[in-house]
Design an enzyme around this catalytic site. Structure first.
Site, mmCIF file in Angstrom:
data_model
loop_
_atom_site.group_PDB
_atom_site.id
_atom_site.type_symbol
_atom_site.label_atom_id
_atom_site.label_comp_id
_atom_site.label_asym_id
_atom_site.label_seq_id
_atom_site.Cartn_x
_atom_site.Cartn_y
_atom_site.Cartn_z
ATOM 1 N N LYS A 81 0.845 -1.205 0.000
ATOM 2 C CA LYS A 81 0.000 0.000 0.000
ATOM 3 C C LYS A 81 0.878 1.252 0.000
ATOM 4 O O LYS A 81 0.645 2.187 -0.758
ATOM 5 C CB LYS A 81 -0.898 0.006 1.242
ATOM 6 C CG LYS A 81 -1.592 1.335 1.479
ATOM 7 C CD LYS A 81 -2.489 1.305 2.707
ATOM 8 C CE LYS A 81 -1.818 1.644 4.005
ATOM 9 N NZ LYS A 81 -1.488 3.084 4.170
ATOM 10 N N ASN A 82 1.892 1.251 0.868
ATOM 11 C CA ASN A 82 2.691 2.466 1.034
ATOM 12 C C ASN A 82 3.619 2.758 -0.145
ATOM 13 O O ASN A 82 4.241 3.819 -0.195
ATOM 14 C CB ASN A 82 3.499 2.396 2.343
ATOM 15 C CG ASN A 82 2.604 2.601 3.559
ATOM 16 O OD1 ASN A 82 1.404 2.838 3.425
ATOM 17 N ND2 ASN A 82 3.190 2.506 4.738
ATOM 18 N N ARG A 86 -4.149 10.787 4.721
ATOM 19 C CA ARG A 86 -3.071 11.748 4.790
ATOM 20 C C ARG A 86 -2.172 11.760 3.548
ATOM 21 O O ARG A 86 -1.725 12.816 3.098
ATOM 22 C CB ARG A 86 -2.239 11.459 6.048
ATOM 23 C CG ARG A 86 -1.107 12.411 6.238
ATOM 24 C CD ARG A 86 -0.334 12.111 7.497
ATOM 25 N NE ARG A 86 0.985 12.689 7.428
ATOM 26 C CZ ARG A 86 1.275 13.918 7.797
ATOM 27 N NH1 ARG A 86 0.342 14.690 8.287
ATOM 28 N NH2 ARG A 86 2.497 14.383 7.673
ATOM 29 N N CYS A 117 -5.270 13.243 13.158
ATOM 30 C CA CYS A 117 -5.182 11.834 12.819
ATOM 31 C C CYS A 117 -5.090 11.060 14.117
ATOM 32 O O CYS A 117 -4.539 11.552 15.095
ATOM 33 C CB CYS A 117 -3.939 11.607 11.969
ATOM 34 S SG CYS A 117 -3.536 9.893 11.735
ATOM 35 N N ARG A 147 0.806 14.798 13.437
ATOM 36 C CA ARG A 147 1.303 14.631 12.071
ATOM 37 C C ARG A 147 1.269 15.927 11.251
ATOM 38 O O ARG A 147 0.479 16.078 10.314
ATOM 39 C CB ARG A 147 0.536 13.515 11.358
ATOM 40 C CG ARG A 147 0.618 12.214 12.104
ATOM 41 C CD ARG A 147 -0.093 11.092 11.404
ATOM 42 N NE ARG A 147 0.754 10.407 10.439
ATOM 43 C CZ ARG A 147 0.360 9.331 9.777
ATOM 44 N NH1 ARG A 147 -0.829 8.844 9.932
ATOM 45 N NH2 ARG A 147 1.183 8.738 8.946
ATOM 46 N N ASP A 200 4.736 0.619 11.924
ATOM 47 C CA ASP A 200 3.515 -0.010 11.413
ATOM 48 C C ASP A 200 3.371 -1.475 11.842
ATOM 49 O O ASP A 200 2.360 -2.111 11.531
ATOM 50 C CB ASP A 200 3.469 0.074 9.875
ATOM 51 C CG ASP A 200 3.114 1.481 9.406
ATOM 52 O OD1 ASP A 200 2.790 2.331 10.245
ATOM 53 O OD2 ASP A 200 3.181 1.724 8.182
ATOM 54 N N ARG A 243 -8.732 -0.475 4.834
ATOM 55 C CA ARG A 243 -7.833 0.544 4.285
ATOM 56 C C ARG A 243 -6.504 -0.082 3.878
ATOM 57 O O ARG A 243 -5.872 0.385 2.932
ATOM 58 C CB ARG A 243 -7.558 1.626 5.343
ATOM 59 C CG ARG A 243 -8.655 2.634 5.515
ATOM 60 C CD ARG A 243 -8.145 3.775 6.381
ATOM 61 N NE ARG A 243 -6.823 4.166 5.945
ATOM 62 C CZ ARG A 243 -5.835 4.561 6.746
ATOM 63 N NH1 ARG A 243 -6.039 4.661 8.034
ATOM 64 N NH2 ARG A 243 -4.659 4.883 6.269
HETATM 65 C C1 UD1 Z 1 4.437 6.889 6.366
HETATM 66 C C2 UD1 Z 1 3.575 5.673 6.186
HETATM 67 C C3 UD1 Z 1 3.034 5.197 7.516
HETATM 68 C C4 UD1 Z 1 4.191 4.995 8.490
HETATM 69 C C5 UD1 Z 1 5.075 6.226 8.560
HETATM 70 C C6 UD1 Z 1 6.337 6.002 9.402
HETATM 71 C C7 UD1 Z 1 2.583 5.822 3.986
HETATM 72 C C8 UD1 Z 1 1.343 6.018 3.169
HETATM 73 N N1 UD1 Z 1 2.455 5.977 5.303
HETATM 74 O O1 UD1 Z 1 3.596 7.908 6.916
HETATM 75 O O2 UD1 Z 1 2.335 3.960 7.297
HETATM 76 O O3 UD1 Z 1 3.640 4.737 9.780
HETATM 77 O O4 UD1 Z 1 5.502 6.599 7.245
HETATM 78 O O5 UD1 Z 1 7.058 4.928 8.907
HETATM 79 O O6 UD1 Z 1 3.641 5.513 3.461
HETATM 80 N N2 UD1 Z 1 6.600 14.775 10.684
HETATM 81 C C9 UD1 Z 1 6.684 16.121 11.022
HETATM 82 N N3 UD1 Z 1 6.522 17.062 10.028
HETATM 83 C C10 UD1 Z 1 6.288 16.709 8.736
HETATM 84 C C11 UD1 Z 1 6.222 15.333 8.390
HETATM 85 C C12 UD1 Z 1 6.382 14.383 9.383
HETATM 86 O O7 UD1 Z 1 6.874 16.456 12.176
HETATM 87 O O8 UD1 Z 1 6.162 17.610 7.886
HETATM 88 C C13 UD1 Z 1 6.774 13.749 11.740
HETATM 89 C C14 UD1 Z 1 5.511 12.906 11.963
HETATM 90 O O9 UD1 Z 1 4.602 13.560 12.821
HETATM 91 C C15 UD1 Z 1 6.091 11.668 12.565
HETATM 92 C C16 UD1 Z 1 7.437 11.515 11.837
HETATM 93 O O10 UD1 Z 1 7.744 12.806 11.314
HETATM 94 O O11 UD1 Z 1 6.325 11.828 13.941
HETATM 95 C C17 UD1 Z 1 7.437 10.509 10.726
HETATM 96 O O12 UD1 Z 1 6.325 10.706 9.893
HETATM 97 P P1 UD1 Z 1 6.351 10.351 8.326
HETATM 98 O O13 UD1 Z 1 7.499 9.430 8.041
HETATM 99 O O14 UD1 Z 1 6.245 11.592 7.536
HETATM 100 O O15 UD1 Z 1 5.003 9.495 8.167
HETATM 101 P P2 UD1 Z 1 4.085 9.427 6.894
HETATM 102 O O16 UD1 Z 1 4.880 9.656 5.666
HETATM 103 O O17 UD1 Z 1 2.855 10.241 7.120
#
Ligand code: UD1
Length: 429
Positions: free
Chosen positions: A22-23, A102, A126, A131, A316, A408
């Site tokens: 999925k990711n 997201r 979320c 996030r 995850d 999902r």
């Molecule tokens: C992706 C995955 C999700 C997984 C996560 C971490 C997909 C669709 N989703 O989510 O399944 O749990 O990676 O492996 O691939 N953060 C900030 N500011 C930002 C962006 C992120 O502070 O602008 C923080 C987030 O709150 C979190 C951390 O960085 O604490 C990691 O998040 P991120 O790797 O961005 O997660 P996703 O890409 O949303």
């Protein structure tokens, strides 16, 4: 809303086909916005998140074709889709569509790079934490975008196109890495992403982008260099296997005992979970067809675990691992370092008889001899599946409500587990 009923029982044996990730599928679909030619994606999982993103892309004007069944394919084989963004009519992603998932926010990168403008709703709250999107904004600004946040929307412009720049992410972010890498493919000059996410899904996206004509070096490491090109073309790309689905079924077999082949799974994507499960008394072996999971006779040992960005233990899989540890001998210390509020499953596991104490970002799980079935509910995808895993060994019936979340991210979970002997059924409502 549908429910899943699990009756605790014996070991699992057989074969579970692993779907496309999925990711990886989500950013690959978003990459279609970077070209006016057709992107063909194979091995796309049949999931609610995929349908959700399709709704957003088609709303922007992307043509979507779902290919028919081919010889040798069945209901559990990934589907082939075609996406063509040759007639995009809108660069606005509305709140209605983005708030449901997201990853939809990531369209901001390709839209801005190809059309010089994008207006994308903030994803909103979320269940697993706040996030924010600050890294996306800072990163796109480093590529020359002008960004304004107004009335819940991020409005980004780059009338003369993006220009290469260097951006060091303050912490590892999968989404920001995908988005900035896509945006940089069409920027003028060279972009360097430092402290980039090393997740295999980032590398898979880079392979596809390269097939589309992008110039990318270092994807899969923490430093990615992208040399912008004038335009990208279409290609055909197969989505890599889902390592989270693989790890989830590995935990299910670990919990119930048994011997199951996870077909098409890749052990190299799961080194740390395989090592941790090995210490807990579960054997995972790479074979020509996938990964074989075995736990026969001996009980589960308590093991400490901390979630980390790839190649560490994935957040995850944290909930699923916690479910497993509820039945281990001894106490396991589980630390969540990625998301600040990702222990929503604790309360529900406790309803099944688990003994778990929370202390900030740590959970102390004291293994018990028996879990007892109960009605439970979860508020996120991975938490829901952890309750199914616990239900596999809980005495009596566990009914997991809000199956919406499972759909999902897990393709036909009840069919896959049922085929291996689990007493599991979907109750339609
Ligand atoms: C992706 C995955 C999700 C997984 C996560 C971490 C997909 C669709 N989703 O989510 O399944 O749990 O990676 O492996 O691939 N953060 C900030 N500011 C930002 C962006 C992120 O502070 O602008 C923080 C987030 O709150 C979190 C951390 O960085 O604490 C990691 O998040 P991120 O790797 O961005 O997660 P996703 O890409 O949303």
């Amino acid at each position: 809303m549908d429910k899943i009923k699990v009756t605790g029982g014996g070991p699992l044996t057989g074969t579970i086909p692993i779907s496309g990730a999925k990711n990886a599928a989500l950013p690959l679909m978003i990459a279609s916005l970077l070209t006016d030619e057709t992107l063909v994606l194979e091995n796309v999982p049949r999931l609610r998140d995929v349908r959700q993103l399709t709704a957003l892309l088609t709303d922007l004007g992307v043509d979507y074709t779902l290919c028919g069944r081919r010889i040798g394919q069945d209901a559990l084989t990934g589907q082939t889709i075609k996406l063509n963004a040759g007639s995009v009519i809108s660069t606005t992603a509305s709140y209605d569509l983005v708030s449901k998932m997201r990853a939809s926010f990531w369209v901001i990168g390709p839209l801005l790079a190809r059309f010089g403008q994008a207006k994308v709703s903030l994803p909103g709250g979320c269940a697993i934490g706040t996030r924010p999107v600050d890294f996306f904004i800072e990163g796109l600004e480093a590529l020359g975008a002008v960004i304004d946040v107004d009335a819940g929307y991020v409005i980004a412009t780059a009338p003369d196109g993006l220009t290469g720049g260097t951006y060091r992410c303050p912490r590892v972010s999968v989404g920001a890495t995908h988005t900035l890498m896509m945006a940089a493919t069409l920027a003028k000059g060279i972009t360097v992403l430092e402290n980039a996410a090393r997740e295999p899904e980032v590398a898979d996206l880079a392979i596809c982008l390269t097939e589309m004509g992008a110039r990318i070096r270092g994807a899969g490491t923490d430093r990615i260099e992208i040399e912008g090109v004038e335009r990208l073309t279409g290609t055909t790309h197969a989505v890599l296997p889902d390592r989270i689905e693989t790890g989830t079924y590995a935990m299910a077999v670990a919990m119930a005992g048994g011997d199951v082949l996870l077909e098409n799974a890749r052990a190299d994507l799961l080194r740390e979970p395989i090592e941790v499960l090995g210490r807990a008394g579960v054997t995972l072996t790479a074979t020509n067809q996938g990964v074989r999971v075995q736990r026969n006779g001996a009980g589960i040992r308590a093991v400490d675990m901390e979630t980390e960005p790839f190649p560490g233990f994935p957040t995850d899989l944290q909930a699923q691992f916690m479910a497993l540890m509820t039945r281990a001998s001894g106490t396991s210390e589980i630390s969540e370092t990625i998301f600040e509020n990702r222990f929503m499953h604790v309360q529900e596991l406790t309803r099944l008889g688990a003994r778990i104490r929370l202390d900030g970002q740590k959970a102390f799980v004291e293994g018990v001899d028996t879990l007892k079935g109960a009605p439970v509910m979860a508020t996120d995808l991975r938490a829901s599946v952890s309750l199914v895993i616990a239900g596999l060994v809980a005495e009596g019936e566990t009914v997991v409500n809000r199956v919406y979340h499972l759909d999902r991210g897990f393709e036909q979970l009840e069919v896959k587990l049922g085929a291996c002997g689990a007493a599991i059924e979907r109750i339609a409502s």
